[in-house]
Enzyme design. Structure first.
Site, PDB file in Angstrom:
ATOM      1  CE  LYS A 176       6.967  -9.722  -7.539  1.00  0.00           C
ATOM      2  NZ  LYS A 176       6.972  -8.409  -6.874  1.00  0.00           N
ATOM      3  CE  LYS A 179       7.896 -12.250  -4.591  1.00  0.00           C
ATOM      4  NZ  LYS A 179       7.690 -10.837  -4.441  1.00  0.00           N
TER       5      LYS A 179
HETATM    6  C1  PBG Z   1       5.752  -6.196  -4.467  1.00  0.00           C
HETATM    7  C2  PBG Z   1       6.129  -7.505  -3.875  1.00  0.00           C
HETATM    8  C3  PBG Z   1       5.335  -8.654  -3.781  1.00  0.00           C
HETATM    9  C4  PBG Z   1       6.080  -9.559  -3.046  1.00  0.00           C
HETATM   10  C5  PBG Z   1       7.302  -8.964  -2.738  1.00  0.00           C
HETATM   11  N1  PBG Z   1       7.316  -7.697  -3.278  1.00  0.00           N
HETATM   12  C6  PBG Z   1       3.956  -8.968  -4.206  1.00  0.00           C
HETATM   13  C7  PBG Z   1       3.430  -8.722  -5.546  1.00  0.00           C
HETATM   14  O1  PBG Z   1       4.138  -8.714  -6.545  1.00  0.00           O
HETATM   15  O2  PBG Z   1       2.214  -8.526  -5.578  1.00  0.00           O
HETATM   16  C8  PBG Z   1       5.605 -10.931  -2.656  1.00  0.00           C
HETATM   17  C9  PBG Z   1       6.146 -11.447  -1.390  1.00  0.00           C
HETATM   18  C10 PBG Z   1       5.387 -12.567  -0.793  1.00  0.00           C
HETATM   19  O3  PBG Z   1       4.331 -13.013  -1.301  1.00  0.00           O
HETATM   20  O4  PBG Z   1       5.829 -13.043   0.247  1.00  0.00           O
HETATM   21  N2  PBG Z   1       6.253  -5.924  -5.703  1.00  0.00           N
HETATM   22 ZN    ZN Z   2       5.176  -4.109  -6.597  1.00  0.00          ZN
END
Ligand code: PBG
Ligand code: ZN
Length: 323
Positions: free
Chosen positions: A195, A248
């Site tokens: 991520k 992601k």
């Molecule tokens: C939280 C999380 C996030 C997303 C999924 N889980 C955002 C972040 O890390 O701030 C992003 C999902 C999206 O942008 O559609 N940990």
């Molecule tokens: Zn988070």
């Protein structure tokens, strides 16, 4: 042999030939629909930056999921966005929490949907960071214990798959250990394994009310300019016992999906995140592109790169986009 003996256009010369040679369309069963849950009753709040998406209270959930269920979508991913927050994110483990309630409603109304839950503290902490702080620093090892408890709570409420997204070291091992100790041996872990610290999460943070109150997430999310770290993150999670991996965001990271595909035999998910969805919608709204065409092209690109399934806000409308 080149031109004029070879003519590529022969292969594309009629619709029937093109159909015959086309890759199989992405089936809806390979799509997972993310849903945001809020407190209260009879609430359905449209999310301005995510066209067509809304945050819903639990009593509205069954109705909200109907199009996804009818479309044959593979599953749903729940995010709880409670009003009550505290430094430890303790609301994440409540048996009557939003995600826990949503799991029960969904199991009853749509038993065929695979039930995924996001396991991260940022929607539950008053500071908006993804774990537990010591001073202004995230305490990794305290945080993974809390994530383990959260995963057990979700499993107890009927999650098939828990999906840790906090990017803490050792979170997959901690969650597997906690699940097994609580006899949830069949609950799967989809790790948000690679991520990235991305600029594409803006609309999500509006929807989930989860922007960090200070600083940013670059101390835990992966840097997008380092391929080796990106791959190590996923491979370590495989070693820790993840059942499935994730890259992601999705569209900017086709190279990462492809390289990971060459190094793992685990299923790979791609999360087509809020900012990607918003970009495509904004372009279509301006008349710069056809929305269905843009979404089809994105979905096929993710499959071509090697993703087995896709988390996407457009999942319920996929058939419409396929035309
Ligand atoms: C939280 C999380 C996030 C997303 C999924 N889980 C955002 C972040 O890390 O701030 C992003 C999902 C999206 O942008 O559609 N940990
Ligand atoms: Zn988070």
């Amino acid at each position: 042999m080149g031109f004029p003996e070879t003519r590529m256009r022969r292969l594309r010369s009629t619709p029937s030939l093109r159909r015959m040679l086309a890759a199989p369309a992405v089936p809806p069963a390979r799509l997972i629909y993310p849903v945001f849950l809020i407190d209260g009753a009879k609430r359905r709040e449209p999310i301005a930056s995510l066209a067509g998406q809304a945050r819903v209270s639990i009593d509205m959930l069954e109705q909200e999921l109907l199009p996804a269920a009818e479309a044959g979508v593979g599953g749903v991913l729940f995010f709880g966005v409670p009003e009550d927050k505290d430094p430890g994110g303790t609301g994440a483990c409540r048996d009557d929490g939003l995600v826990q309630q949503a799991l029960r409603v969904t199991a009853k109304a749509y038993p065929d949907l695979v039930r995924f839950t996001d396991v991260c503290l940022c929607e539950y902490t008053d500071h908006g960071h993804c774990g537990i702080l010591k001073g202004r620093e995230l305490d990794n090892d305290l945080s993974i214990e809390a994530l383990g408890r959260m995963a057990v709570s979700h499993a107890g409420a009927g999650a098939h798959v828990v999906a840790p997204s906090a990017m803490m070291d050792g979170q997959v091992r901690a969650i597997r250990g906690a699940l097994d100790a609580a006899e949830f041996k069949n609950t799967l872990i989809l790790s948000y394994s690679t991520k990235f610290a991305s600029a594409l999460y803006g609309p999500f943070r509006e929807a989930a009310n989860s922007a960090p109150a200070f600083g940013d997430r670059r101390g835990y999310q992966a840097p997008y300019d380092d391929v080796n770290q990106a791959l190590r993150e996923s491979l370590l999670d495989e070693e820790e016992g993840a059942d499935m991996l994730m890259v992601k965001p999705a569209m900017f990271y086709l190279d990462i999906i492809q390289r990971l595909r060459e190094r793992t035999l685990l299923p790979i998910a791609a999360y087509h995140v809020s900012g990607e969805y918003a970009m495509l919608h904004a372009a279509a709204e301006k008349g710069y592109g056809d929305l269905s065409g843009l979404i089809r092209e994105a979905a096929v690109a993710l499959r071509r790169a090697g993703a087995d399934f896709i988390l996407a806000y457009w999942a319920p409308e996929w058939r419409k986009h396929l035309g």
